[in-house]
Design a protein around this motif. Structure first.
Motif, short mmCIF file in Angstrom:
data_model
loop_
_atom_site.label_atom_id
_atom_site.label_comp_id
_atom_site.label_asym_id
_atom_site.label_seq_id
_atom_site.Cartn_x
_atom_site.Cartn_y
_atom_site.Cartn_z
N GLN A 19 0.84 -1.19 0.00
CA GLN A 19 0.00 0.00 0.00
C GLN A 19 0.88 1.25 0.00
OE1 GLN A 19 -3.38 0.12 2.67
NE2 GLN A 19 -3.02 2.28 3.10
N MET A 20 0.40 2.26 -0.69
CA MET A 20 1.00 3.59 -0.66
C MET A 20 -0.11 4.59 -0.37
SD MET A 20 3.47 3.49 -3.99
CE MET A 20 4.44 4.92 -3.55
N GLU A 21 0.25 5.72 0.21
CA GLU A 21 -0.74 6.76 0.43
C GLU A 21 -0.89 7.59 -0.83
OE1 GLU A 21 0.15 9.04 3.91
OE2 GLU A 21 -0.34 7.37 5.23
N ALA A 22 -2.11 8.08 -1.06
CA ALA A 22 -2.35 9.00 -2.16
C ALA A 22 -1.72 10.33 -1.78
CB ALA A 22 -3.85 9.15 -2.40
N VAL A 23 -0.87 10.85 -2.64
CA VAL A 23 -0.18 12.10 -2.36
C VAL A 23 -0.65 13.16 -3.35
CG1 VAL A 23 2.07 13.24 -2.26
CG2 VAL A 23 1.83 10.87 -1.50
N PRO A 24 -1.26 14.22 -2.84
CA PRO A 24 -1.67 15.29 -3.76
C PRO A 24 -0.46 16.05 -4.27
CG PRO A 24 -2.07 15.95 -1.51
CD PRO A 24 -1.57 14.53 -1.46
N GLY A 25 -0.60 16.71 -5.36
CA GLY A 25 0.50 17.52 -5.88
C GLY A 25 0.61 17.38 -7.38
N GLU A 26 1.58 18.04 -7.89
CA GLU A 26 1.80 18.03 -9.32
C GLU A 26 2.41 16.70 -9.76
OE1 GLU A 26 0.99 20.39 -11.62
OE2 GLU A 26 -0.07 21.26 -9.92
N PRO A 27 1.85 16.09 -10.80
CA PRO A 27 2.48 14.88 -11.33
C PRO A 27 3.88 15.19 -11.83
CG PRO A 27 0.27 15.18 -12.23
CD PRO A 27 0.64 16.45 -11.49
N GLY A 29 5.48 14.20 -14.61
CA GLY A 29 5.60 14.59 -16.01
C GLY A 29 4.27 14.73 -16.68
N GLY A 30 3.21 14.74 -15.94
CA GLY A 30 1.88 14.82 -16.54
C GLY A 30 1.39 13.44 -16.91
N GLY A 31 0.16 13.35 -17.26
CA GLY A 31 -0.40 12.08 -17.66
C GLY A 31 -1.48 11.64 -16.71
N SER A 32 -2.13 10.56 -17.07
CA SER A 32 -3.20 10.04 -16.23
C SER A 32 -2.97 8.55 -16.01
CB SER A 32 -4.56 10.29 -16.90
OG SER A 32 -4.60 9.62 -18.14
N GLY A 33 -3.84 7.95 -15.23
CA GLY A 33 -3.71 6.53 -14.94
C GLY A 33 -3.03 6.33 -13.60
N PRO A 34 -2.67 5.09 -13.30
CA PRO A 34 -2.06 4.82 -11.99
C PRO A 34 -0.70 5.52 -11.87
CG PRO A 34 -1.91 2.89 -13.40
CD PRO A 34 -2.75 3.90 -14.13
N ALA A 35 -0.40 5.99 -10.67
CA ALA A 35 0.86 6.69 -10.45
C ALA A 35 2.04 5.72 -10.35
CB ALA A 35 0.77 7.53 -9.19
N TYR A 36 1.78 4.50 -9.86
CA TYR A 36 2.84 3.52 -9.67
C TYR A 36 2.36 2.16 -10.18
CZ TYR A 36 4.59 7.12 -6.59
OH TYR A 36 5.02 8.31 -6.10
N VAL A 37 3.30 1.37 -10.65
CA VAL A 37 3.01 0.02 -11.12
C VAL A 37 3.91 -0.94 -10.35
CG1 VAL A 37 3.05 -1.54 -13.09
CG2 VAL A 37 2.36 0.84 -13.41
N ALA A 88 2.20 9.96 -14.10
CA ALA A 88 1.18 10.51 -13.20
C ALA A 88 1.63 10.57 -11.74
CB ALA A 88 -0.09 9.66 -13.30
N ALA A 89 2.81 10.05 -11.44
CA ALA A 89 3.29 10.01 -10.05
C ALA A 89 3.73 11.39 -9.58
CB ALA A 89 4.44 9.03 -9.92
N PRO A 90 3.35 11.77 -8.36
CA PRO A 90 3.82 13.05 -7.84
C PRO A 90 5.30 12.96 -7.46
CG PRO A 90 2.51 11.90 -6.20
CD PRO A 90 2.44 11.09 -7.45
N VAL A 91 6.00 14.07 -7.58
CA VAL A 91 7.40 14.13 -7.21
C VAL A 91 7.52 14.18 -5.70
CG1 VAL A 91 9.49 15.54 -7.35
CG2 VAL A 91 8.03 15.26 -9.36
N GLY A 92 8.43 13.41 -5.14
CA GLY A 92 8.67 13.42 -3.70
C GLY A 92 8.75 12.02 -3.13
N SER A 93 8.77 11.95 -1.80
CA SER A 93 8.88 10.68 -1.09
C SER A 93 7.51 10.12 -0.77
CB SER A 93 9.66 10.87 0.22
OG SER A 93 10.96 11.27 -0.07
#
Length: 121
Positions: A19-27, A29-37, A88-93
């Protein structure tokens, strides 16, 4: 991931849950869909297969985890996994939380987290 069973009990059905937490913020590189695979290596076929990664800001209910692998006392179970961030993944930890669940008892028997940091391309 390496799971080592001490000399306490034999398990009939142990399952790894991620599990990961949903992190708000700017993706990143842009895009949609799941942030992580998340993928798991299938030794039998020699290919990577999709694995479930729950993205939520609440506690993972043990009752949602199904199936599992038998693990006898003093046995070792090794799973090979990989995770990648998409556009779609936000930058950060954002760590990956890993639970080891005894699905026969709906009980978490171990827990750890794996540090993950996403940067823009």
């Amino acid at each position: 991931m390496t799971v080592r069973n001490g000399n306490a009990v034999d398990y009939r059905h142990l399952a790894l849950a991620f599990q990961m937490e949903a992190v708000p913020g700017e993706p990143g590189g842009g895009g949609s869909g799941p942030a992580y695979v998340l993928e798991r290596w299938d030794k039998g076929s020699g290919v990577w297969r999709a694995a479930e990664l729950r993205v939520a800001n609440d506690v993972l209910p043990n009752s949602l985890v199904r199936g599992g692998t038998a693990l006898a006392r003093d046995a070792v179970w090794v799973e090979r996994l990989r995770i990648r961030a998409t556009a779609a993944a936000p930058v950060g930890s954002n760590p990956v939380m890993v639970s080891l669940v005894d699905t026969d008892r709906d009980a978490r028997v171990a827990y750890t987290s794996v540090a993950l940091s996403t940067r823009s391309a």
